[in-house]
Design a protein around this motif. Sequence first.
Motif: not given
Length: 452
Positions: A270-273, A353-356
């Motif tokens: 898995a990785d963070i987009v 408050g930010r897209s993960i």
Amino acid sequence: MGTDIPGRRPPNLTTPPLGGELELLLRRNRLRFPSMLEARFREDYFERWLKTNRSAFVGGLIVLAGFGIVDLWAAPDSLGTVWLLRFAIGCSAVFFLLLLSFTPLYRRIMQPATAFVVALVGVIITLMELAMRPGEPGYNLYVFGIALVAFFGYAAPRLRFWYAVAAGWTAVLSSWWVGIDHSVWQQSQAAVRFVILEAFLLGSSVIGTFASYFLESGARRAFLQQLVIEQEQERSEALLLNVLPAVIADRLKGGEEVSDAFDEVSVLFADIVEFTPLSARLSPHEIVTLLNDVFSRFDELAERHGLEKIKTMGDAYMVVGGVPTPRPDHAERIAEMALDMQVEAGRMSEELGRSIQLRIGSNTGPVVAGVIGRRKFSYDLWGDTVNTASRMQAAATPGSIQVTEAVYERLKGGHRFEGPTPVLVKGKGEMLTYCLTGRRAASGKASETRPA
């Protein structure tokens, strides 16, 4: 590596102080520790010296009874009284204490009971002298018996300092009774002899007092040093178990070279987009804090699902099911982990408050696992299964869980998928892949778990 450490006892540090405090206690060299540590020391002291204590009283009983033969020559006129004191009281008391040492009660009373019996035997020898007539051969000889008892009490049964002092000095001071009772001061020759003998006894007792102090002091230092060693070992063990699975760490410590083949496992990447542009807007501290928060949550999920975290690479996370301990439900557990990771990503998005968003890929198949390196060693996996799982993650769309056909075939009865979708995979060509979207309910309907 994985945070789950099955079968490991936690460090036993609820009672003793930690490193720096132990070092301070070592420097102070006192005969008393803080209360909880003192209780642990006394427990350890009992376990360490119980056999010595018993052996001392076996030897003392033999010597005390054996000198009954000497009584035949030393106290012929007072033999009945002397033997009554020696055998009926002295030997009986020692023998009773020896029997008592095999009962649970002795754990609590070893020190005071031993000190009492040592002092009692010293007083009994004084009473023997009182029973003798000044002209009998053993009249002055038995003063040395008191010295023998005093030395015995200071060292042989491993009494702690204050108990040893109480027992030894009681035995020695009781001998003054002889001088007072027999009025030795009225005869100058007898008085001189008595003073010389008492000076010998007092000197012996002073030496014994110092000896008992250093014996207990040494025992306390050894106890503290052992605690320091145990704490360092526990720290080393904890560090090792943060790098390697517990069973692998045990094999390495046994000198084994770790290399295993597994016929079927499930691997997840898995990785963070869009992490690279995100990190460009964050400070170094914020980047590390974010990754620590994300991966710590993933570690908890891996532990909950019985999986083994293999490593992190930048913003990528790798976990495996069925390694190092094979298990038949590895694919199901990896699927549950993947779905929970997506849910956790949605939760973190709301909190921060930010897209993960995550890209997740998974594959099932054979792997080789082992430990590589000598200084900064690691436990890793190799094989086409691992490479393909990595390719699944790289080809996944943001927020999706892309899996191979092998995973789909294992899970299609209990999970919901979209696809198949042909994907061109580097080194593999075109492959049919599926997107895991949720769990299938018992009724056969899908339970959607993909985050909004």
